[in-house]
Every structure is written in C-alpha cells, then in structure tokens.
Scaffold this motif. Sequence first.
Motif, PDB file in Angstrom:
ATOM      1  N   SER A 142       0.826  -1.217   0.000  1.00 46.95           N
ATOM      2  CA  SER A 142       0.000   0.000   0.000  1.00 46.95           C
ATOM      3  C   SER A 142       0.854   1.258   0.000  1.00 46.95           C
ATOM      4  O   SER A 142       0.558   2.220  -0.712  1.00 46.95           O
ATOM      5  CB  SER A 142      -0.927   0.021   1.209  1.00 46.95           C
TER       6      SER A 142
ATOM      7  N   GLN B 290      -9.522   1.437  -3.492  1.00 44.12           N
ATOM      8  CA  GLN B 290     -10.067   1.028  -2.194  1.00 44.12           C
ATOM      9  C   GLN B 290      -9.127   0.039  -1.504  1.00 44.12           C
ATOM     10  O   GLN B 290      -8.976   0.054  -0.295  1.00 44.12           O
ATOM     11  CB  GLN B 290     -11.439   0.372  -2.363  1.00 44.12           C
ATOM     12  N   PHE B 291      -8.514  -0.836  -2.292  1.00 46.05           N
ATOM     13  CA  PHE B 291      -7.634  -1.862  -1.741  1.00 46.05           C
ATOM     14  C   PHE B 291      -6.270  -1.294  -1.343  1.00 46.05           C
ATOM     15  O   PHE B 291      -5.547  -1.905  -0.563  1.00 46.05           O
ATOM     16  CB  PHE B 291      -7.484  -3.025  -2.720  1.00 46.05           C
TER      17      PHE B 291
ATOM     18  N   SER C  37      -7.261   0.561   2.221  1.00 46.80           N
ATOM     19  CA  SER C  37      -7.672  -0.284   3.350  1.00 46.80           C
ATOM     20  C   SER C  37      -6.549  -0.618   4.339  1.00 46.80           C
ATOM     21  O   SER C  37      -6.719  -0.412   5.545  1.00 46.80           O
ATOM     22  CB  SER C  37      -8.338  -1.560   2.841  1.00 46.80           C
TER      23      SER C  37
ATOM     24  N   MET D  13      -5.663   2.474   6.312  1.00 45.82           N
ATOM     25  CA  MET D  13      -6.720   2.839   7.247  1.00 45.82           C
ATOM     26  C   MET D  13      -6.646   2.003   8.530  1.00 45.82           C
ATOM     27  O   MET D  13      -7.025   2.455   9.593  1.00 45.82           O
ATOM     28  CB  MET D  13      -8.088   2.626   6.583  1.00 45.82           C
ATOM     29  N   HIS D  14      -6.141   0.802   8.413  1.00 44.87           N
ATOM     30  CA  HIS D  14      -6.095  -0.097   9.570  1.00 44.87           C
ATOM     31  C   HIS D  14      -4.755  -0.080  10.298  1.00 44.87           C
ATOM     32  O   HIS D  14      -4.572  -0.784  11.282  1.00 44.87           O
ATOM     33  CB  HIS D  14      -6.497  -1.510   9.138  1.00 44.87           C
TER      34      HIS D  14
ATOM     35  N   ALA E 238      -3.318   7.719   3.722  1.00 44.67           N
ATOM     36  CA  ALA E 238      -4.636   7.203   3.335  1.00 44.67           C
ATOM     37  C   ALA E 238      -5.579   8.345   2.966  1.00 44.67           C
ATOM     38  O   ALA E 238      -6.350   8.232   2.001  1.00 44.67           O
ATOM     39  CB  ALA E 238      -5.233   6.370   4.466  1.00 44.67           C
TER      40      ALA E 238
ATOM     41  N   THR F  95     -15.601   6.216   1.892  1.00 44.00           N
ATOM     42  CA  THR F  95     -14.279   5.699   2.274  1.00 44.00           C
ATOM     43  C   THR F  95     -13.480   6.778   2.987  1.00 44.00           C
ATOM     44  O   THR F  95     -12.850   6.519   4.010  1.00 44.00           O
ATOM     45  CB  THR F  95     -13.519   5.186   1.035  1.00 44.00           C
TER      46      THR F  95
ATOM     47  N   GLU G 206     -12.090   6.715   6.782  1.00 43.86           N
ATOM     48  CA  GLU G 206     -10.674   6.945   7.091  1.00 43.86           C
ATOM     49  C   GLU G 206     -10.535   8.009   8.171  1.00 43.86           C
ATOM     50  O   GLU G 206      -9.778   7.846   9.117  1.00 43.86           O
ATOM     51  CB  GLU G 206      -9.899   7.338   5.838  1.00 43.86           C
TER      52      GLU G 206
ATOM     53  N   HIS H 240     -11.379   6.562  11.511  1.00 42.89           N
ATOM     54  CA  HIS H 240     -10.284   5.729  12.012  1.00 42.89           C
ATOM     55  C   HIS H 240      -9.132   6.606  12.521  1.00 42.89           C
ATOM     56  O   HIS H 240      -8.569   6.348  13.581  1.00 42.89           O
ATOM     57  CB  HIS H 240      -9.772   4.786  10.909  1.00 42.89           C
TER      58      HIS H 240
ATOM     59  N   TRP I  34     -17.438  -0.347  13.648  1.00 43.50           N
ATOM     60  CA  TRP I  34     -16.289  -1.143  13.218  1.00 43.50           C
ATOM     61  C   TRP I  34     -15.395  -1.536  14.390  1.00 43.50           C
ATOM     62  O   TRP I  34     -14.699  -2.537  14.323  1.00 43.50           O
ATOM     63  CB  TRP I  34     -15.475  -0.431  12.131  1.00 43.50           C
TER      64      TRP I  34
END
Length: 142
Positions: free
Chosen positions: A18, A54-55, A58, A61-62, A72, A94, A98, A101, A138
């Motif tokens: 990423s 999006q991938f 992700s 974001m985590h 992100a 999205t 983000e 998060h 989440w």
Amino acid sequence: FRGTEEAFAGDEKAMEISRELSSALMSTSAKECAADTIIRLSTLDGEVYPPYLQFIISPLMHSELVEDHELATKVADFSLAVAPDSLKECFGRTKSMELEHKKVIDMFGRYPHRNDKLGRESTPEEIEWLASDDLPAWAKSQ
C-alpha cells in the motif's frame, strides 16, 4: 480471522504494498488520470482502475501509524479526484471512514479494541471509550 491474532498476520506485507502504490499515486497527476479513468503507474506493470484504490487505502486505514493515516487521506482525496461520478459517493464514504479511524489513532495512538488480541493493557481512557455509546460499529466487531 476477524477477532484473532491471525487477522494481523499479513499486515506488514499489505502495508508495504500500500505504501509503495500510494507513493506512486502521489507522483501521478489526478487530472491526467481523470481523463480516461485508467491510472498508469511507472512502478507497476499494468493498469490501476479507480475501484482498485479502495484496496490501497484499506491497509493504511487499519494501520496504527499517524503517517499511514495521512497517506490514506491523500489517497482518498486522489480517489475522489479520479473517480467517475458513479463511484464518487463510495469514495466519499471511504474518506469519511478513514477520518473516523484517524480520529481514534489521534486520540489514543492505537486502536484500543485490538488490545486484548494483541496482549496490550488498556488505559482507563481506552476502557471508558470502549464502553461508551460513541464506539464506532467497526470497533465493536473486533
């Protein structure tokens, strides 16, 4: 794997990919990409289409690193700039996710809902947040 230590097993590789793709995106002109909705990266053979972004977002974001959340957010902004109208609402959600998060990372420097699975002790503030009505959905699912 959700809710287990195994859920985090691929994090480092996902983050590496990423970050690399995000760096390449940041050196790409969103204006150029928006013209044909195909994103060509000099570091990647092949093409990237807006839904693929999006991938890329992700794993960032985590992450529990503020720098990854800043990246992100930039990728989310880039995504909104290049997305066809049919995807703008999705990318807007999205970006909102983000920012939600990132707010947790800004408050605690980590995701408190992961503490048990990662063998970390929660602070009193984290325990209060985990028990509050403000806990995002989440974070409840971990």
